[in-house]
Design an enzyme around this catalytic site. Structure first.
Site, PDB file in Angstrom:
ATOM      1  N   LYS A 211      28.392  -6.936 -17.366  1.00 52.50           N
ATOM      2  CA  LYS A 211      29.656  -6.692 -18.227  1.00 52.50           C
ATOM      3  C   LYS A 211      29.588  -5.180 -18.498  1.00 52.50           C
ATOM      4  CE  LYS A 211      31.452  -7.807 -22.653  1.00 52.50           C
ATOM      5  NZ  LYS A 211      31.576  -8.460 -23.853  1.00 52.50           N
ATOM      6  N   GLU A 217      18.258  -2.292 -16.601  1.00 47.85           N
ATOM      7  CA  GLU A 217      17.504  -3.063 -15.562  1.00 47.85           C
ATOM      8  C   GLU A 217      18.328  -3.470 -14.225  1.00 47.85           C
ATOM      9  OE1 GLU A 217      17.827  -3.702 -18.726  1.00 47.85           O
ATOM     10  OE2 GLU A 217      15.894  -4.480 -19.843  1.00 47.85           O
ATOM     11  N   GLY A 273      28.701 -11.939 -23.152  1.00 49.28           N
ATOM     12  CA  GLY A 273      27.537 -11.735 -22.008  1.00 49.28           C
ATOM     13  C   GLY A 273      27.259 -13.182 -21.926  1.00 49.28           C
ATOM     14  N   ARG A 274      26.672 -13.669 -23.118  1.00 50.61           N
ATOM     15  CA  ARG A 274      26.117 -15.243 -22.894  1.00 50.61           C
ATOM     16  C   ARG A 274      26.876 -16.362 -22.742  1.00 50.61           C
ATOM     17  NH1 ARG A 274      25.067 -12.476 -27.611  1.00 50.61           N
ATOM     18  NH2 ARG A 274      25.835 -13.097 -29.288  1.00 50.61           N
ATOM     19  N   GLU A 359      20.189 -15.392 -29.049  1.00 52.17           N
ATOM     20  CA  GLU A 359      20.929 -14.248 -29.163  1.00 52.17           C
ATOM     21  C   GLU A 359      22.013 -14.492 -30.103  1.00 52.17           C
ATOM     22  OE1 GLU A 359      22.946 -11.831 -25.598  1.00 52.17           O
ATOM     23  OE2 GLU A 359      20.820 -11.089 -25.762  1.00 52.17           O
ATOM     24  N   HIS A 390       2.979 -34.023 -20.111  1.00 59.87           N
ATOM     25  CA  HIS A 390       1.698 -33.658 -19.780  1.00 59.87           C
ATOM     26  C   HIS A 390       1.196 -32.147 -20.252  1.00 59.87           C
ATOM     27  CE1 HIS A 390       1.205 -37.299 -17.427  1.00 59.87           C
ATOM     28  NE2 HIS A 390       2.551 -37.202 -17.299  1.00 59.87           N
ATOM     29  N   LYS A 514      15.798  -1.019 -26.728  1.00 59.38           N
ATOM     30  CA  LYS A 514      16.417  -0.291 -25.461  1.00 59.38           C
ATOM     31  C   LYS A 514      16.258   0.859 -25.769  1.00 59.38           C
ATOM     32  CE  LYS A 514      20.065  -3.480 -24.267  1.00 59.38           C
ATOM     33  NZ  LYS A 514      21.435  -3.481 -24.241  1.00 59.38           N
TER      34      LYS A 514
HETATM   35  O1  F6P Z   1      20.517  -8.486 -23.901  1.00 62.61           O
HETATM   36  C1  F6P Z   1      21.499  -7.691 -24.390  1.00 62.61           C
HETATM   37  C2  F6P Z   1      22.738  -7.896 -23.458  1.00 62.61           C
HETATM   38  O2  F6P Z   1      23.860  -7.116 -23.960  1.00 62.61           O
HETATM   39  C3  F6P Z   1      23.156  -9.482 -23.312  1.00 62.61           C
HETATM   40  O3  F6P Z   1      23.986 -10.007 -24.449  1.00 62.61           O
HETATM   41  C4  F6P Z   1      23.845  -9.622 -21.937  1.00 62.61           C
HETATM   42  O4  F6P Z   1      24.011 -10.780 -21.638  1.00 62.61           O
HETATM   43  C5  F6P Z   1      22.830  -8.759 -21.259  1.00 62.61           C
HETATM   44  O5  F6P Z   1      22.336  -7.596 -22.159  1.00 62.61           O
HETATM   45  C6  F6P Z   1      23.510  -8.095 -19.846  1.00 62.61           C
HETATM   46  O6  F6P Z   1      24.430  -7.148 -20.203  1.00 62.61           O
HETATM   47  P1  F6P Z   1      25.478  -6.579 -19.051  1.00 62.61           P
HETATM   48  O7  F6P Z   1      25.857  -7.748 -18.518  1.00 62.61           O
HETATM   49  O8  F6P Z   1      26.266  -5.738 -19.798  1.00 62.61           O
HETATM   50  O9  F6P Z   1      24.690  -5.966 -18.099  1.00 62.61           O
END
Ligand code: F6P
Length: 550
Positions: A211, A217, A273-274, A359, A390, A514
């Site tokens: 987003k 990452e 995002g979620r 979240e 199990h 972060k």
């Molecule tokens: O973990 C924080 C967060 O902002 C989430 O809400 C989001 O889904 C994720 O990082 C990834 O963010 P982006 O889509 O901006 O890379």
């Protein structure tokens, strides 16, 4: 008193009434509730689209449900719901509208943000996605050397990974099996390393999903993937355009990364995002299942959106599920909530729900920024049955904790299974039904004794029962049913956040880690002294460097 003049949640008469009711009910027994009302099984059921939701095995009476609905009315859950659907900026800390519901609205719907109807834009992006997905699926979209794409690697994390990865697993039976899909999220290089094993760069498409397009990452993995691709093409930069597409709200950053914005599929800051996998973030899934199936998924979401928006409180499934969670979390001290799908295809469903729920509702200040003095979101956990049986079901059956659980199952196995494998489905579902029965009704010491069990083992073989469960049953796991299920949980989470008066749509809690990771990194790589680092972390970093021979 809240800033809006409303009484604090736990000082409302409705909250007090529920507390009193809880005391009066005491150890209400499901055995007794069922014995007293033969119609309970059928009566405590709601049908939403394809989902039959049986909540009869919950520790509630008609009075409990009435009092819970009064709490929802007092906290104006439906008022906030309407504000969300209208596009008001209910994400107060980020000053944003919350409009994932617009992503699945039909083309003729009107949903305005700042006076502008966003539905045409949504459908324009869906059109572009459909065109692109269709070209990849047909082989018309080729790689740099003209070979057709056979592998799609989605790079993203959190909401930009969990949704598409979960839905790809869930809908595998509907996917194009001639294509390979992999999902890379972890900044641990092993993730990308394993994902590209055996892949030919000339046949591989990377879908970079972010987003913000700033998530460390994702950008790190995307940069490494670019390196891997260029290695395969002798460093020919022109290859990137045919092998990288971006899904983002941030065109500037996408261009800065080196992806042509012509190959970008956009969404908007009013999509959290979620809550985003039915936006452009679903592109990998759309390539896998095709645009028509993707539309069925969106229609499934929309069906439950409409139900949530219009159904009266007594028959409103997300409201009901949200209130049941409040009953256990706030009036029974339950700390967690298990979601147990009896479908191998839903193996990632609970992990997806963890982000959606935890979240969203893992907050401890209210919308006005004051500490809440009531419990908020539960720990959500679980894995598919029968595997869990199990492993950890022992604790649910005979441990000391109250763990409300949702059981999700389907009448039909996937159509493509062999006759022999289809025959296993009844065994799977027999376990599904047996577990909720055992959890609810247990086995009394008298029943154990009657089986001839020696007295010294009676206590060990007794099942207390009275463990609450909700059963969600559908005929078959289709794209539409998956959409219905997800929307059900999205709105359940919404209901709980509304009652608790928290902002379910921000996520400030992930920021500190972060920031600190960025600060600590030079200490690992260069041995730089980081001001303000605590003694434990300094020693651990020193050991890490020693172990790495630095
Ligand atoms: O973990 C924080 C967060 O902002 C989430 O809400 C989001 O889904 C994720 O990082 C990834 O963010 P982006 O889509 O901006 O890379």
């Amino acid at each position: 008193m809240n800033a809006d003049g409303r009484t604090r949640l736990n000082q409302t008469p409705e909250w007090t009434a529920l507390g009193r009711h809880r005391e009066e009910l005491g150890e209400v027994r499901l055995r007794e509730l069922f014995a007293a009302d033969p119609g309970r099984g059928a009566g405590y059921t709601v049908q939403v689209g394809d989902l039959r939701i049986d909540y009869s095995k919950n520790l509630v009476t008609d009075e409990t449900l009435r009092l819970l609905r009064e709490l929802a009315a007092a906290t104006d859950v439906f008022g906030l719901r309407d504000a969300m659907f209208r596009g008001e900026k209910i994400n107060v800390t980020e000053d944003r509208a919350v409009l994932h519901t617009a992503l699945r609205a039909p083309a003729d719907a009107v949903v305005e943000v700042d006076g502008e109807n966003v539905v045409p834009e949504v459908h324009a992006v869906l059109e572009r996605m459909s065109g692109f997905a269709g070209r990849v699926r047909s082989g018309e979209w080729t790689g740099h050397t003209g070979r057709r794409i056979r592998n799609v690697v989605n790079i993203g994390i959190g909401g930009s990974d969990l949704g598409p990865a979960m839905a790809y697993e869930a809908l595998r039976a509907f996917t194009d099996r001639s294509l390979t899909f992999r999902f890379v999220s972890n900044v641990d290089g092993a993730d990308l390393h394993e994902a590209v094993q055996g892949l030919d760069p000339a046949e591989t498409l990377f879908v970079v999903a972010s987003k913000t397009f700033t998530t460390i990452e994702t950008i790190t993995n995307a940069t490494s993937a670019r390196g891997w691709l260029l290695d395969g093409f002798g460093g020919d930069e022109k290859a990137v355009a045919r092998h990288f597409v971006a899904l983002s709200t941030n065109a500037e950053k996408v261009a800065g990364f080196g992806i042509d914005t012509a190959n970008m599929f956009e969404f908007w800051d009013w999509v959290g995002g979620r809550y985003s996998f039915d936006s452009a973030i679903g592109l990998s899934l759309m390539i896998a299942i095709g645009p028509d199936r993707f539309r069925e998924l969106l229609d499934g979401f929309h069906l439950v959106d409409e139900h949530f928006r219009t159904a009266p409180a007594e028959a409103n499934a997300p409201l009901l599920l949200g209130l049941l969670g409040i009953w256990y979390g706030n009036f029974h001290d339950a700390q967690s909530h298990a979601v147990l799908p009896y479908s191998h295809y839903l193996s990632k469903f609970t992990a997806y729900l963890q982000q959606l729920d935890m979240e969203s509702n893992g907050k401890s200040v209210d919308r006005e920024g004051r500490q809440v003095d009531w419990q908020t979101g539960p720990v959500v956990w679980g894995t598919p049955g029968t595997n869990g049986q199990h492993a950890y079901y022992q604790l649910i059956h005979q441990g000391t904790k109250l763990i409300p659980a949702d059981f999700i199952g389907f009448a039909e196995p996937a159509a493509e299974l062999s006759t022999e494998l289809k025959a296993q489905h009844d065994l799977l579902m027999a376990n599904f039904f047996a577990q909720t029965q055992a959890l609810a009704f247990g086995k009394t010491p008298e029943e154990v004794r009657a089986e001839g069990v020696p007295q010294e083992l009676v206590a060990h073989k007794t099942f207390r029962g009275n463990h609450p469960t909700t059963t969600i049953l559908a005929r078959e796991l289709t794209p539409s049913v998956l959409g219905q299920l997800i929307a059900l949980y999205e709105h359940k989470v919404f209901v709980q956040g509304a009652v608790w008066n928290i902002d379910s749509f921000d996520q400030w809690g992930v920021e500190l880690g972060k920031v600190l990771a960025k600060r600590v990194e030079p200490a690992l790589t260069e041995g730089t002294e980081v001001p303000g680092l605590d003694a434990s972390t300094i020693a651990l970093v020193a050991k890490y460097r020693e172990l790495r021979g630095r």
